[in-house]
Design a protein around this motif. Structure first.
Motif, PDB file in Angstrom:
ATOM      1  N   ASN A   5      10.142  25.064   2.908  1.00  0.00           N
ATOM      2  CA  ASN A   5       9.529  23.865   3.501  1.00  0.00           C
ATOM      3  C   ASN A   5       8.067  24.099   3.872  1.00  0.00           C
ATOM      4  O   ASN A   5       7.319  23.128   4.040  1.00  0.00           O
ATOM      5  CB  ASN A   5      10.303  23.437   4.758  1.00  0.00           C
ATOM      6  N   THR A   6       7.662  25.358   3.999  1.00  0.00           N
ATOM      7  CA  THR A   6       6.286  25.663   4.414  1.00  0.00           C
ATOM      8  C   THR A   6       5.353  25.866   3.232  1.00  0.00           C
ATOM      9  O   THR A   6       4.210  26.268   3.434  1.00  0.00           O
ATOM     10  CB  THR A   6       6.271  26.923   5.304  1.00  0.00           C
ATOM     11  N   LEU A   7       5.803  25.597   2.026  1.00  0.00           N
ATOM     12  CA  LEU A   7       4.918  25.749   0.869  1.00  0.00           C
ATOM     13  C   LEU A   7       3.699  24.838   0.974  1.00  0.00           C
ATOM     14  O   LEU A   7       2.619  25.169   0.473  1.00  0.00           O
ATOM     15  CB  LEU A   7       5.684  25.443  -0.420  1.00  0.00           C
ATOM     16  N   VAL A   8       3.842  23.696   1.627  1.00  0.00           N
ATOM     17  CA  VAL A   8       2.718  22.768   1.783  1.00  0.00           C
ATOM     18  C   VAL A   8       1.597  23.396   2.607  1.00  0.00           C
ATOM     19  O   VAL A   8       0.422  23.037   2.443  1.00  0.00           O
ATOM     20  CB  VAL A   8       3.198  21.456   2.440  1.00  0.00           C
ATOM     21  N   CYS A   9       1.927  24.334   3.475  1.00  0.00           N
ATOM     22  CA  CYS A   9       0.907  24.952   4.333  1.00  0.00           C
ATOM     23  C   CYS A   9      -0.128  25.705   3.514  1.00  0.00           C
ATOM     24  O   CYS A   9      -1.286  25.815   3.919  1.00  0.00           O
ATOM     25  CB  CYS A   9       1.569  25.887   5.347  1.00  0.00           C
ATOM     26  N   GLY A  10       0.277  26.234   2.369  1.00  0.00           N
ATOM     27  CA  GLY A  10      -0.665  26.962   1.532  1.00  0.00           C
ATOM     28  C   GLY A  10      -1.702  26.069   0.885  1.00  0.00           C
ATOM     29  O   GLY A  10      -2.701  26.556   0.340  1.00  0.00           O
ATOM     30  N   ARG A  11      -1.491  24.730   0.934  1.00  0.00           N
ATOM     31  CA  ARG A  11      -2.442  23.790   0.350  1.00  0.00           C
ATOM     32  C   ARG A  11      -3.387  23.195   1.387  1.00  0.00           C
ATOM     33  O   ARG A  11      -4.248  22.371   1.052  1.00  0.00           O
ATOM     34  CB  ARG A  11      -1.688  22.668  -0.356  1.00  0.00           C
TER      35      ARG A  11
END
Length: 403
Positions: free
Chosen positions: A236-242
Motif C-alpha cells: 500500500n505504500t508504493l505510492v509514497c515512492g512517487r
C-alpha cells in the motif's frame, strides 16, 4: 601472438645447445633454466604463468570498478536479491575518521544510514504474498541498514497488523509504532508478529528506523526471536515512492496512502508602529496624516498618507487617541477605518471648558494588504510636539495563513 613471443624467448633461454672441443674429444653442453626440465614441461609452466597473469588482470579490473563505485557516496547501495549476501560498496574509511568504529557505544552509527544501506528487494515479503514455502528471518545474518524495495520500487514496512501466512512466512512482522519524522533522527521501534488471530502473538526484537529526505526509510534489522517470522513490505505504500520533494506521504487508516503537499513554513515577522499628530484638528478630517512617526518596525505605516497597510496576514491590535478641548458641549469623534469600513470610535464629550483624553483599542484579523487609518469626524482635538495626545498605533499579535 603473445604465446609465440614467450615460446621464442623460452627457446632462446632454455634450449640453447653449445658445442665445444676438449682434449678428450667433442661433447655437447645443454644450457637449461630450470634443472634440466624437458621442453614440454617448461611450456606447461609458462602457460600456467600466463593464465595466472590473466586472472590477476581480471581482479585488478574488478577492483578498479569497485573503487569507482565507492567514490559515488550519495548512493552507496547494493541489492539483496533472492540469493546472495549484501555487500556495501562504500568502505568505512569513506565515512569514518581514522580510528573510529562503525558504531558508538550506544549502538547508534556515527555515519548517516540514509546514504549507506543495502537494498532488500524480495517480492515474497509483500503484504499481498502468500505461499506454502515459508521463510524465516532468524536464519538471515543481518548486517547494517536496509531499504525495502518491491520489484525495483521503494516501499515501507506496514504499521498495521498483517494477516498470518502472508509476507512469505507464518507470522508477519509489522511496526507497532508510526514511522519517525526526519527531525526525529534514529528511533527504536517495536515489532510484533501476528499468529492465530493475535496481532502481537510474537513480540520480536525491536529495530531501528530513520526517515530520509526523498520519502523513504532505512531500517536496521536484527534477527527475530523465533521462526517462522519475517519482515513485511507494505504494498500500500508504493505510492509514497512517487511523492515529489515538496510532498510527504500520509495515511489515516494505514491502508490508503497519498502524497500531500508540505506546508510552507511561515517566516515570522515583527510589526509595530506608533505615530502622532503634533497639531490641532477641528471638524471633519477624512484621513489624519500622523506625520510624527516614532516606531515603524516592519515598515507598514506610511506617514505621507497616514495609512497602515498590513505586510502579512494575521491578528492585529490597534489603538488611537485624542485630547478634546474647547467650549462646553463640544463632542469629539475619531473613527478607526479598515478597508473603508468604520469599525471603532473614540468619543469624548466635554460639558465644560476643560479638556479630556480618550483612548480606544481594536483587535481584528487582517489579510495581507489590508488598509487601516483614522478619521476625525466632529469636534476639536489638540496636541503639540511634546504632548503626543493625538496618536495612532498597532502591532501584529499572531501571524496566520488565511485561505
Amino acid at each position: 601472438m603473445m604465446l609465440v613471443v614467450y615460446v621464442s624467448v623460452l627457446l632462446v633461454l632454455f634450449a640453447s645447445i653449445v658445442s665445444t672441443q676438449s682434449g678428450q674429444g667433442p661433447y655437447e653442453m645443454e644450457v637449461w633454466n630450470k634443472d634440466d626440465q624437458p621442453l614440454w614441461e617448461q611450456l606447461s609452466t609458462l602457460q600456467e604463468e600466463m593464465e595466472s597473469l590473466r586472472r590477476e588482470q581480471a581482479i585488478l579490473k574488478h577492483k578498479q570498478k569497485a573503487l569507482d563505485q565507492m567514490l559515488i557516496i550519495d548512493e552507496n547501495v547494493t541489492s539483496l536479491k533472492q540469493s546472495g549476501r549484501p555487500q556495501l560498496f562504500s568502505p568505512p574509511h569513506l565515512w569514518l575518521n581514522e580510528g573510529d568504529e562503525d558504531d558508538e557505544g550506544d549502538g547508534i552509527p556515527n555515519y548517516d544510514p540514509c546514504f549507506r544501506y543495502s537494498i532488500l528487494d524480495q517480492a515474497w515479503r509483500a503484504t499481498n504474498y502468500t505461499t506454502k514455502s515459508v521463510k524465516c528471518d532468524r536464519q538471515v545474518r543481518w548486517q547494517g541498514w536496509y531499504r525495502l524495495y518491491y520489484r525495483g520500487k521503494s516501499i515501507q514496512m506496514p504499521e498495521k497488523c498483517i494477516p498470518e501466512n502472508h509476507c512469505g512466512t507464518h507470522s508477519p512482522l509489522w511496526l507497532t509504532q508510526p514511522h519517525p519524522n526526519i527531525r526525529d533522527g534514529v528511533v527504536t521501534r517495536k515489532m510484533c508478529g501476528n499468529w492465530k488471530k493475535k496481532c502481537c502473538a510474537f513480540q520480536s526484537n525491536p529495530i531501528q528506523v530513520k526517515a530520509c529526505r526523498g520519502n523513504y526509510y532505512v531500517y536496521r534489522l536484527v534477527r527475530p526471536t523465533a521462526c517462522h517470522l519475517a519482515y513485511c513490505a507494505d504494498v500500500n505504500t508504493l505510492v509514497c515512492g512517487r511523492c515529489s520533494s515538496n510532498q510527504y506521504c500520509t495515511s489515516r487508516d494505514r491502508i490508503t496512502y497519498r502524497c500531500a503537499a508540505r506546508k510552507k513554513k511561515i517566516k515570522k515577522q515583527v510589526i509595530h508602529f506608533f505615530a502622532s499628530y503634533p497639531g490641532s484638528l477641528k471638524g471633519k478630517v477624512n484621513r489624519i496624516r500622523f506625520s510624527k512617526v516614532l516606531v515603524n518596525v516592519g515598515a507598514g505605516f506610511n506617514k505621507q498618507t497616514g495609512v497602515f497597510r498590513a505586510p502579512v496576514s494575521g491578528v492585529y491590535q490597534f489603538y488611537f487617541s485624542s485630547q478634546s478641548g474647547g467650549s462646553g458641549g463640544n463632542a469629539t469623534n475619531l473613527w478607526l477605518v479598515i478597508n473603508g469600513y468604520w469599525v471603532s470610535v473614540s468619543r469624548s464629550d466635554v460639558k465644560t471648558s476643560a479638556s479630556i483624553g480618550s483612548l480606544s483599542t481594536y483587535m481584528t484579523t487582517l489579510r495581507k494588504g489590508a488598509q487601516v487609518y483614522v478619521t476625525h469626524v466632529t469636534g476639536q482635538s489638540w496636541a503639540d510636539s511634546a504632548s503626543n495626545t493625538i496618536t495612532f498605533g498597532g502591532s501584529l499579535l499572531m501571524q496566520r495563513r488565511l485561505k
